[in-house]
Design an enzyme around this catalytic site. Sequence first.
Site, PDB file in Angstrom:
ATOM      1  NE  ARG A  27       6.784  42.871  86.503  1.00  0.00           N
ATOM      2  CZ  ARG A  27       8.043  42.691  86.130  1.00  0.00           C
ATOM      3  NH1 ARG A  27       8.888  42.054  86.930  1.00  0.00           N
ATOM      4  NH2 ARG A  27       8.470  43.130  84.964  1.00  0.00           N
ATOM      5  CG  ASP A  63      -0.192  39.651  77.595  1.00  0.00           C
ATOM      6  OD1 ASP A  63      -1.182  39.543  76.847  1.00  0.00           O
ATOM      7  OD2 ASP A  63       0.515  38.691  77.919  1.00  0.00           O
ATOM      8  CG  HIS A  77       2.052  41.795  75.312  1.00  0.00           C
ATOM      9  ND1 HIS A  77       2.618  42.350  76.443  1.00  0.00           N
ATOM     10  CD2 HIS A  77       1.267  42.778  74.778  1.00  0.00           C
ATOM     11  CE1 HIS A  77       2.189  43.586  76.583  1.00  0.00           C
ATOM     12  NE2 HIS A  77       1.377  43.865  75.585  1.00  0.00           N
ATOM     13  CG  ASP A 111       6.170  45.587  83.789  1.00  0.00           C
ATOM     14  OD1 ASP A 111       7.265  44.999  83.704  1.00  0.00           O
ATOM     15  OD2 ASP A 111       5.127  45.035  84.178  1.00  0.00           O
ATOM     16  CG  ASP A 112      11.332  45.018  84.800  1.00  0.00           C
ATOM     17  OD1 ASP A 112      11.543  45.522  83.675  1.00  0.00           O
ATOM     18  OD2 ASP A 112      11.547  43.818  85.057  1.00  0.00           O
ATOM     19  CG  ASP A 157      14.987  37.201  75.138  1.00  0.00           C
ATOM     20  OD1 ASP A 157      14.449  36.113  74.849  1.00  0.00           O
ATOM     21  OD2 ASP A 157      15.271  37.519  76.304  1.00  0.00           O
ATOM     22  CB  SER A 186      13.639  35.907  84.381  1.00  0.00           C
ATOM     23  OG  SER A 186      13.736  37.109  85.134  1.00  0.00           O
TER      24      SER A 186
END
Length: 454
Positions: A114, A143, A187, A209-210, A286, A317
């Site tokens: 992204r 990744d 990753h 990255d968001d 997680d 997700s």
Amino acid sequence: MRRCSCDYRYLLLVAVPFIYIQMRLFATQSEYADRLNDAIEAENQCTRQTRLLIDQISSQQGRLLSLEEEKKRQDLECSQLRALVQDLQRKGVEKLVGDVQAPVAAVVVMACNRADYLDRTIKSILTYQSPVASKYPLFISQDGPDPKVKSTALSYDHLTYMQHLDYEPVHTERPGEMIAYYKIARHYKWALDQLFYKHEFSRVIILEDDMEIAPDFFDFFEAGASLMDRDKSIMAISSWNDNGQKQFVHDPYVLYRSDFFPGLGWMLTRSTWDELSPKWPKAYWDDWLRLQENHKGRQFIRPEVCRTYNFGEHGSSMGQFFKKYLEPIKLNDVQVDWKSMDLSYLEEDKYVEHFADLVKKATPIQETNAFLKASNIKGDVRILYRDQQNFEQIASQFGIFEEWKDGVPRAAYKGVVVFRKKKKKKKKKKRSFVKFQVSFYIILSQIQTQNIFG
């Protein structure tokens, strides 16, 4: 005369077969001679072909030797280039870290495909990281081979780029699972191994990255690092509050301990990674950290007001929870002076007493019509729940997260979930009434925890 004629016939009978035999012998010898000549010619031709093949083999062997020498030369050049790249990376890190001041933590942004999201995240980080770059060297870990992501990362000078290329096939453990969660786990392990073991950082802050960060993001984690050094019962520091939506938060100075791993902008130490790395899961890392067998009773520090904002509606997700829980998150906009804050109340031996005071002061009510009752009570409210199902019913009334993991509700400490609720009150001013909002605590407390908090 007759005798002579008989002798003549006898000699003729003997001579004819002899002559015939001689002629046959001559013909046979001629045939054998021709065959021999043909064989000799064939042998000579085979000899010539054999020599030609030998020459060709010798030529190929020469080419093979030449190619082997070329391969050795190229391998040597590749080795030299790898050494050069590693040296440049090391020098880049040293440049970022500086010669005098040791870093508080490396900051790594986990990226994949992204590029537009990554660019927004980097811009947000650099806004606040540049003045403290020596304390928080920035890494982008990609990744996969997406060229736009790589180009975006390399377009910035003040960071170090890492690339994880993993072509090993993914075998999911259950039918229908998304491969992405397995790749993400791989990753994470690779990137954290790189930062802790190759670059030898003592702490790492993990972002995705968001995300955008708050103005006091780095000061918050510096204060958290000192707290972790003093209290080994803290497994990680997180900048995230699962119930951090605008309608549920108020005070940017308040921090909590939690039994639930929040993630989404968090810091851990090398000693913790030494424990986790060898048994890192294949997927869902997680949720794996939220299991008792892995956090082993250690807890997490989280803020009331989030220090990160997740804008990633599109990702692995599939936008799950985004509109309801992520988009309304309040990102802190207050520059808190964390260096002047006394955070000793968060240490394990003091926090139980500190938190018990908060719980005890709240007015207890039963879960029936909890929303309506809480709105009509002045001050903090404590709502008792019996079990997970009962908790979910109450949580749905207020709109907070209903989810549990391994027996622990999101954001809970010893079964207690705390969030704010705003309600309007009237205040008399110049013969008119104006409405203003006050904020008070809603405390969802499990009945069996009352022996701890009273």
